[in-house]
Design a protein around this motif. Structure first.
Motif, mmCIF file in Angstrom:
data_model
loop_
_atom_site.group_PDB
_atom_site.id
_atom_site.type_symbol
_atom_site.label_atom_id
_atom_site.label_comp_id
_atom_site.label_asym_id
_atom_site.label_seq_id
_atom_site.Cartn_x
_atom_site.Cartn_y
_atom_site.Cartn_z
ATOM 1 N N ASN A 1 2.879 1.825 -3.287
ATOM 2 C CA ASN A 1 1.947 2.364 -4.202
ATOM 3 C C ASN A 1 1.650 4.057 -4.047
ATOM 4 O O ASN A 1 1.621 4.579 -5.013
ATOM 5 N N GLU A 2 1.332 4.311 -2.899
ATOM 6 C CA GLU A 2 1.159 5.585 -2.421
ATOM 7 C C GLU A 2 2.400 6.525 -2.832
ATOM 8 O O GLU A 2 2.247 7.552 -3.206
ATOM 9 N N GLY B 1 4.043 10.673 -8.929
ATOM 10 C CA GLY B 1 3.680 10.817 -10.322
ATOM 11 C C GLY B 1 3.230 12.424 -10.486
ATOM 12 O O GLY B 1 3.107 12.815 -11.620
ATOM 13 N N TYR B 2 3.009 12.971 -9.222
ATOM 14 C CA TYR B 2 2.539 14.351 -9.540
ATOM 15 C C TYR B 2 3.692 15.382 -9.979
ATOM 16 O O TYR B 2 4.746 15.173 -9.769
ATOM 17 N N ASN C 1 4.506 5.983 -5.028
ATOM 18 C CA ASN C 1 4.656 6.004 -6.481
ATOM 19 C C ASN C 1 3.648 6.992 -6.945
ATOM 20 O O ASN C 1 4.133 7.773 -7.748
ATOM 21 N N ARG C 2 2.519 7.055 -6.387
ATOM 22 C CA ARG C 2 1.353 7.880 -6.899
ATOM 23 C C ARG C 2 1.905 9.420 -6.663
ATOM 24 O O ARG C 2 1.966 10.247 -7.410
ATOM 25 N N ASN C 3 2.185 9.542 -5.511
ATOM 26 C CA ASN C 3 2.953 10.895 -5.047
ATOM 27 C C ASN C 3 4.080 11.373 -5.980
ATOM 28 O O ASN C 3 3.956 12.470 -6.304
ATOM 29 N N ARG D 1 0.722 -1.009 0.052
ATOM 30 C CA ARG D 1 0.241 0.092 -0.125
ATOM 31 C C ARG D 1 0.914 1.176 -0.011
ATOM 32 O O ARG D 1 0.581 2.196 -0.819
#
Lengths: 185, 134
Positions: free
Chosen positions: B44-45, B51-52, B47-49, B41
């Motif tokens: 993933n978070e 991505g911005y 990686n998401r962060n 989890r």
């Protein structure tokens, strides 16, 4: 099972505070294996709630009842129960880094409380910051443990618990009777 | 407590974790599973962060701290070190460095998961019972 458990006649009750579920499970296991009774909560405010301490530790019971009748289900009977539970805690072990109330904040609140200031408080942290460590120890923490907590660390706690218990017995008579007088008006 | 006594106590403790405990028979499995779910989890978070366009580094810090903490608690040293890497890059506000660090974290996590799977597989679990050095 053939386990060599350190057996005491009296079982000590430890309140463990950590926002990490994994750390909570591990510390709980460590403590239980060492024959401690454990209650694990995930925040400082839950710890205070468990002890029966309102967040502001108000001495004025009337003020408490007026404040928030929904969450404040603390009637004079429950108050007594919480107090009994609270008195049953022989040691508090808390993580330092927690959202909202840190372990240090919790330490301060407990040391300010007349009912609970004698309960030994141990702080854990994954970060080795000397100024943090000395501040906690200066402000009343019995020990500062670096994570990951080892079995040998848990063994270090026992003398603090024994010390805490004898103090507890002395002060409990005084505080219980005080509570009886002020509550349930 | 002298060293020999401590060693015995530790050995018994580790052994107890693998043995059937009526209150919690699957302790090791439970903790490992919890850890893996949590770690995935968080990765993933992160990686998401990343991505911005504008990375929220303090948010990133918080996630790395969590992952580093649980890695340390569970004894996953390599993963913990990989987290320290990411921490460093995040402190420097170095997005590129962070991306590289996350790659390493993902690698280490995959390695770790494979080890866990082997551990939880019955046959290997029995042969790994602590009779050797602790």
């Amino acid at each position: 099972m053939g386990m060599a458990i350190d057996r005491d006649d009296t079982q000590f009750h430890v309140l463990a505070v950590d926002d990490s579920l994994i750390d909570r499970k591990l510390i709980e296991r460590l403590l239980k294996t060492s024959s401690f009774q454990v209650t694990a909560v995930d925040s400082g405010s839950k710890a205070l709630e468990f002890l029966g301490l309102n967040n502001n530790d108000a001495d004025d019971d009337e003020e408490d009842e007026q404040r928030d009748s929904n969450t404040e289900s603390v009637s004079s009977d429950e108050d007594q129960d919480h107090q009994d539970l609270g008195l049953g805690v022989n040691l508090i072990i808390t993580d330092y880094c927690m959202p909202g109330m840190t372990g240090y904040d919790l330490l301060k609140k407990i040391k300010k409380s007349s009912s609970f200031k004698d309960i030994p408080v141990v702080i854990m942290s994954s970060e080795n910051i000397p100024s943090r460590i000395s501040r906690c120890l200066e402000d009343g923490a019995e020990e500062f443990l670096l994570k990951p907590v080892q079995l040998s660390d848990v063994n270090k706690l026992r003398p603090h618990l024994v010390k805490g218990r004898s103090k507890d017995i002395d002060s409990s008579h005084k505080t219980t009777s005080t509570r009886l007088i002020t509550s349930g008006n | 407590m002298d060293l020999a006594a401590l060693k015995t106590q530790l050995k018994n403790f580790v052994q107890s974790m693998f043995e059937e405990d009526s209150t919690n028979p699957n302790f090791v499995e439970e903790v490992i599973t919890l850890f893996c779910n949590d770690a995935e989890r968080i990765i993933n978070e992160i990686n998401r962060n990343l991505g911005y366009q504008n990375v929220d580094f303090s948010n990133l810090d918080s996630y790395v701290h969590q992952l580093k903490g649980s890695s340390s608690s569970i004894g996953a040293n390599r993963l913990k070190l990989a987290c320290a890497n990411l921490r460093q890059a995040s402190d420097e506000r170095n997005k590129e460095g962070c991306l590289q660090a996350v790659q390493l974290i993902t690698c280490e996590y995959c390695l770790l998961r494979r080890k866990f799977q082997a551990l939880l597989h019955r046959g290997v679990l029995l042969s790994l019972r602590p009779t050797k050095n602790e």
